[in-house]
Design a protein around this motif. Structure first.
Motif, PDB file in Angstrom:
ATOM      1  N   ALA A 136      -3.083   9.753  -4.603  1.00 36.55           N
ATOM      2  CA  ALA A 136      -2.582   8.827  -3.585  1.00 36.55           C
ATOM      3  C   ALA A 136      -3.459   7.580  -3.579  1.00 36.55           C
ATOM      4  N   MET A 137      -3.169   6.658  -2.669  1.00 34.50           N
ATOM      5  CA  MET A 137      -3.874   5.386  -2.602  1.00 34.50           C
ATOM      6  C   MET A 137      -5.373   5.573  -2.412  1.00 34.50           C
ATOM      7  N   GLU A 196      12.514   5.277  -0.698  1.00 36.43           N
ATOM      8  CA  GLU A 196      12.424   4.475   0.518  1.00 36.43           C
ATOM      9  C   GLU A 196      11.280   3.462   0.448  1.00 36.43           C
ATOM     10  N   GLU A 197      10.121   3.896  -0.019  1.00 36.02           N
ATOM     11  CA  GLU A 197       8.949   3.024  -0.053  1.00 36.02           C
ATOM     12  C   GLU A 197       8.625   2.673  -1.500  1.00 36.02           C
ATOM     13  N   GLN A 204       0.825  -1.206   0.000  1.00 36.66           N
ATOM     14  CA  GLN A 204       0.000   0.000   0.000  1.00 36.66           C
ATOM     15  C   GLN A 204       0.861   1.259   0.000  1.00 36.66           C
ATOM     16  N   ARG A 205       1.935   1.240   0.784  1.00 42.16           N
ATOM     17  CA  ARG A 205       2.804   2.418   0.806  1.00 42.16           C
ATOM     18  C   ARG A 205       3.514   2.607  -0.528  1.00 42.16           C
ATOM     19  N   ALA A 206       3.946   1.487  -1.130  1.00 43.57           N
ATOM     20  CA  ALA A 206       4.656   1.583  -2.405  1.00 43.57           C
ATOM     21  C   ALA A 206       3.738   2.076  -3.513  1.00 43.57           C
ATOM     22  N   THR A 207       2.478   1.641  -3.494  1.00 39.45           N
ATOM     23  CA  THR A 207       1.538   2.078  -4.521  1.00 39.45           C
ATOM     24  C   THR A 207       1.239   3.558  -4.382  1.00 39.45           C
ATOM     25  N   THR A 208       1.055   4.018  -3.137  1.00 39.34           N
ATOM     26  CA  THR A 208       0.869   5.455  -2.907  1.00 39.34           C
ATOM     27  C   THR A 208       2.089   6.236  -3.363  1.00 39.34           C
ATOM     28  N   ALA A 256       4.448  -2.739  -7.798  1.00 42.79           N
ATOM     29  CA  ALA A 256       3.504  -1.632  -7.600  1.00 42.79           C
ATOM     30  C   ALA A 256       2.656  -1.334  -8.838  1.00 42.79           C
ATOM     31  N   PRO A 257       3.226  -1.253 -10.053  1.00 45.22           N
ATOM     32  CA  PRO A 257       2.368  -0.989 -11.226  1.00 45.22           C
ATOM     33  C   PRO A 257       1.323  -2.083 -11.448  1.00 45.22           C
TER      34      PRO A 257
END
Length: 641
Positions: A240-241, A276-277, A224-228, A282-283
């Motif tokens: 954002a997410m 960092e995240e 979730q953090r990486a997608t955001t 993610a894609p």
């Protein structure tokens, strides 16, 4: 039936001329025939065979190069779920004359830097130790080890260099055009992601793999953090997410179209290592979320290639990520399991597995009881799920059962398998009944373990349950519909109805998914005992304190009643304990002030429960003397059948 007869019952013997009789040799021949036939016909197959029949041994010790007509002349890759299981299989291969094996080891096995051997002398980016940094890159960001290793080598001088064992281990593997130099290649489950390894090969899974990410894992939060992070990076902090979640569950075509553009391109190596995240998937996760549709119970399911996402439509959280390797280019897929769930095998391998049974249910039962000598006794008729810890009187009753097993079997009882949440409590209970070195495992770690193979008595304390939410996640992955049966209390509160039933068109699949955790772990745990059926002395008695054990494995159901010692009777016991040479009812009456008649009645009950013994006429003026042989006060259990 008395406690004595339960302990020593010989009612399990069946006629040797039974129509269900199948010897170990015959059963193993059937296993080999089933396996060879599946490989020869290239049919993706799920082989259902009981534990201890020798599935692992057969794969690990066959000289496969002698059977090109069976394997197509292609490699046989034996995939294990743990390093310990892989090690055991490798030892079997190496002990077999004429068999050549190769081993692909994970990064911590093969690379000293990844193993942490140089953490004190080297520093990785972000101030982490090298092993922490590699773990973060591989486990959290899903970057391949080779790429992470190469990137770290640019940052500091690695002792293992370009010829690190983790890299050079691949050099000894022949290509598909060369003549094979080994019979079997042993790996762990993550190597199935290597397309070049899988292509054209015969892939044999020693047990069901798991390629999904659990709800509480670090990886899940990272998704979730990486997608955001990716959305913010590519939309200049405009999205954002929360926008992605909104688009997935609302009919907003313009927003969906805009967000799709941000997930079209795969992430660059620079972005993966610099931010960092981040996460390599993610894609694909973003595209899967945008592709998702509601299935049932408010869950949305979407997919993009090999990546599948289950999302909670109400709160927008990602519930499950499934990233199953692409096994379609393999020559053949074989799954080995003692109690298979076809649905979960399909989720984690391929959909086209045909299940074949090596033995009929009646033959399995005969073989287990007569060839292995494994007898399973169910204690009580409650399920007793202790996934998150004790419930109600569970802890005291578990202690009472452990005391009873110790009374029945003395030093022969010294092993238990339990839920992880109560394992340490069970160890203390075993120590309290003077088991000097208690042996325990917890559900989830018992597969392919031989630690209890020589134990003659064991106990399974309770069971574990996956919970409704996780079952609904797996149903959503298959686009199936079922829901738990609910009830409304007198106060108007909606609660789960007792019994763990489901309703809906796919309720049977929901029940299968429940059994794949609850029943399967109990069955696999019982299978840790009596694991050498060719040994005439093989045998074990396993007590299962749960009614979730599959019916086919239960040889006897023992009725239980639990009793708590009152304060008055605790005083009776204390007097007996303080007089180990024996005392009379008169002595107990004098010490406690209780009526002699009630003391005699209580002593008679305790004798029926094997907690006291008596010596007639040996006391003063020919009185009967009584001796305490129980395990103290508190809750105790009485067995009957």
């Amino acid at each position: 039936m008395t406690t004595d007869s339960i302990s020593n019952s010989d009612s399990y013997d069946e006629p040797t001329n039974s129509s269900n009789r199948v010897t170990t040799s015959k059963a193993r021949d059937r296993l080999e025939d089933t396996l060879f036939s599946a490989l020869e016909t290239r049919e993706n197959t799920l082989i259902d065979a009981p534990t201890s029949l020798g599935k692992t041994y057969l794969i690990a010790t066959t000289r496969w190069r002698d059977y090109p007509e069976i394997t197509g002349g292609e490699p046989v890759i034996h995939i294990h779920q743990t390093k310990k299981a892989r090690k055991d299989a490798v030892e079997k291969s190496r002990a077999k004359s004429g068999v050549e094996c190769r081993v692909l080891r994970g990064r911590t096995d093969a690379c000293p830097v990844a193993a942490g051997d140089h953490d004190e002398e080297l520093t990785a980016p972000d101030g982490r130790t090298p092993s922490e940094w590699i773990d973060w890159m591989c486990n959290v960001r899903n970057i391949t080890f080779q790429k992470a290793h190469r990137k770290l080598a640019h940052h500091c001088d690695l002792p293992c260099g370009d010829h690190c064992d983790a890299v050079t281990q691949w050099w000894g593997l022949s290509s598909s055009d060369d003549e094979l130099e080994y019979d079997v290649l042993h790996t762990t489950a993550n190597f199935a992601y290597v397309d070049d390894l899988v292509e054209g090969a015969n892939i044999i899974f020693d047990e069901r793999p798991e390629y999904g990410f659990s709800f509480n894992s670090t990886e899940r939060e990272q998704f979730q953090r990486a997608t955001t992070n990716l959305l913010k990076h590519r939309s200049d902090d405009e999205r954002a997410m929360v926008d992605l979640r909104f688009a997935a569950v609302r009919d907003e075509p313009e927003l969906q179209s805009e967000l799709e553009e941000y997930f079209e391109d795969e992430v660059s190596q620079e972005w993966l290592f610099r931010r960092e995240e981040t996460h390599r998937l993610a894609p694909a996760i973003g595209r899967a979320i945008l592709d998702s549709e509601e299935v049932c119970a408010g869950r949305y399911h979407g997919k993009d290639g090999r990546v599948e996402v289950v999302m909670d439509g109400q709160c927008g959280e990602i519930r499950h990520i499934q990233h199953t390797p692409d096994l379609t280019e393999a020559r053949c897929i074989i799954g080995l399991d003692a109690f298979p769930s076809e649905t979960r095998w399909g989720i984690n391998t391929v959909d086209s597995l045909t299940q074949l049974d090596v033995l009929t249910p009646a033959e399995r039962k005969w073989w287990r009881r007569n060839e292995r000598g494994l007898i399973i006794k169910q204690v009580g008729k409650a399920t007793r799920s202790y996934t998150r810890g004790w419930k109600g009187a569970g802890k005291e009753r578990a202690k009472a059962n452990i005391q009873k097993f110790r009374e029945l079997h003395a030093e022969a009882f010294r092993s238990c398998i339990t839920p992880d949440s109560v394992e340490q409590d069970v160890r203390r209970m075993m120590t309290d009944v003077e088991i000097g070195e208690p042996k325990t495992m917890h559900y989830g770690e018992q597969k392919s373990r031989n630690d209890f193979a020589d134990e003659s008595v064991g106990a399974l304390i309770g069971c574990i349950d996956p919970g409704d939410e996780n079952i609904l996640d797996l149903l959503a992955l298959r686009d199936l519909v079922a829901e738990p049966v609910m009830m409304r209390t007198q106060e108007g509160e909606l609660k789960r109805k007792i019994g763990r039933k489901f309703v809906g068109p796919d309720a049977d699949i929901a029940a299968e998914l429940l059994a794949s955790v609850r029943e399967n772990n109990l069955a696999q745990s019982a299978g840790r005992y009596a694991r050498n059926p060719t040994n005439p002395d093989s045998g074990a008695t396993v007590y299962c304190w749960s009614d979730a054990m599959p019916r086919i494995l239960v040889d006897e159901v023992i009725e239980t009643t639990y009793h708590s010692t009152t304060d008055k009777r605790e005083k009776f016991i204390q007097v007996l304990i303080e007089n180990p040479s024996g005392c009379t009812p008169r002595t107990i009456s004098d010490e406690t002030g209780s009526a002699k008649s009630s003391i005699i009645e209580w002593l008679t009950d305790m004798e029926d429960q094997d907690r006291v013994t008596k010596s007639v006429g040996t006391g003063y003026q020919g009185a009967t003397e009584w001796f305490w042989c129980g395990d103290g006060t508190g809750t105790f259990v009485v067995f009957s059948s």
